[in-house]
Design an enzyme around this catalytic site. Sequence first.
Site, PDB file in Angstrom:
ATOM      1  N   ARG A   1       0.837  -1.208   0.000  1.00 50.54           N
ATOM      2  CA  ARG A   1       0.000   0.000   0.000  1.00 50.54           C
ATOM      3  C   ARG A   1       0.869   1.255   0.000  1.00 50.54           C
ATOM      4  O   ARG A   1       0.624   2.190  -0.765  1.00 50.54           O
ATOM      5  CB  ARG A   1      -0.921  -0.017   1.222  1.00 50.54           C
ATOM      6  CG  ARG A   1      -1.767   1.235   1.435  1.00 50.54           C
ATOM      7  CD  ARG A   1      -2.826   1.394   0.392  1.00 50.54           C
ATOM      8  NE  ARG A   1      -3.801   2.418   0.762  1.00 50.54           N
ATOM      9  CZ  ARG A   1      -4.556   3.055  -0.108  1.00 50.54           C
ATOM     10  NH1 ARG A   1      -4.481   2.779  -1.400  1.00 50.54           N
ATOM     11  NH2 ARG A   1      -5.440   3.958   0.301  1.00 50.54           N
TER      12      ARG A   1
ATOM     13  N   CYS B   1     -19.863  -0.429   6.469  1.00 47.42           N
ATOM     14  CA  CYS B   1     -20.603   0.338   7.496  1.00 47.42           C
ATOM     15  C   CYS B   1     -21.959  -0.279   7.805  1.00 47.42           C
ATOM     16  O   CYS B   1     -22.147  -0.892   8.849  1.00 47.42           O
ATOM     17  CB  CYS B   1     -20.776   1.783   7.035  1.00 47.42           C
ATOM     18  SG  CYS B   1     -19.242   2.736   7.016  1.00 47.42           S
TER      19      CYS B   1
END
Length: 424
Positions: free
Chosen positions: A39, A260
């Site tokens: 990353r 979420c």
Amino acid sequence: MKKNNIKLAVIGLGYVGLPLAVEFAKKRPVIGFDIQIKRIKELKSGIDKTLEVTKDELQDLKQLILTTDKKCLKSVNCYIVTVPTPIDLYKKPDFKPLLMASEIIGRALNKGDVVIYESTVYPGCTEEVCVPILEKYSGLIFNQDFFCGYSPERNNPGDKQRKISNIKKITSGSTTEIADFVDDLYNEIIVAGTHKAPSIKIAEAAKVIENIQRDLNIGLINELSILFNRMNIDTEAVLEAAGSKWNFLPFRPGLVGGHCIGVDPYYLIHKAESIGYCPEIILSGRKINDGMGIYVASQLMKAMSQKLIQIKNAKILIMGLTFKENCPDLRNSGVENVIKELKKNQCNIDLYDPWANSDEVKNIYNILPIATLNPNTYDGIIIVIAHKQFKAMGINFISALGKKVHVLYDLKYIFSKKDSDLRL
């Protein structure tokens, strides 16, 4: 701590952490820390696979230091934690990322430092789960030697209008002074302003119920769509009619996924059950939404049977794998149960999504997604996500992908009712 003395680090550079680090780096030096070497290498080369930050934004920032080196955190006095808070196979909170981040910070923590958490949790988690880890690895005492804040993320992946700076931010702190400090810090970058909550627990509770409210509203509409389908009533027509009243909420049925809405309710459920309370409405909403994947698959197979299409070895195209439109995030996508149910019934499945990373799709579903769509190929087509590319293709192109006799299931009402065999 004075503003000029803040040495800031953002821990976790995903969908939440990277945009936050970028915004702060426009104002002051920031260390962006992540444990994933790949990353950091990608970000240093200007590549953000989440598509939340552009190459120009990354390369223009001179005050953002990207690193996996824990030693760099020794110079920091204010940490912002933006790691994921997933659930495990049993739908229980998985605290591993949060605990790891807290341990890393604890080993670097010094007297007077402030640790701010943004990860979505249940009320009390910061002080009950994270603080003991900070104390253990630092040897310091909470609210005497170091302090905490909580400012829940409100990022909306893929939304280029509602960016971090123009979404109002909840802030809080473990003391009155720290609450003021956290509020002042975020006001440096949040144009929309902040709401300072009276306590960390209140801020935690506010965040988790934002997503529970959406989950329950979608669950209600999903249940109504199932009912109206049995009554042979067009759900979209009903919702359009009801929406003519000013205070009717414009929710639509669909698969509920993502990091979420499909996850956060289980954090509050976990906490509620730990104190002896069964949150029946929250659990009911989750049950309905978790079951929608199987319902969608069953509706497709039922419609195919009505057209005398054999289910076993039927060729099915699933269009859209991410959890929402125009976004590459595959986490907890609602399409997973659709795929499982169709596989269980021995269907042959092709997956197609121009936004999704092929390697990630292969890793999740053990199916390599196709790159090219061929006409006259499929017995069933399900449009799962309303990607802009699917809208641009048009109904004629997508219909032509099916065999002479096929079923087209438009979950997101991209096209008109007359153009598809099924809608939710």
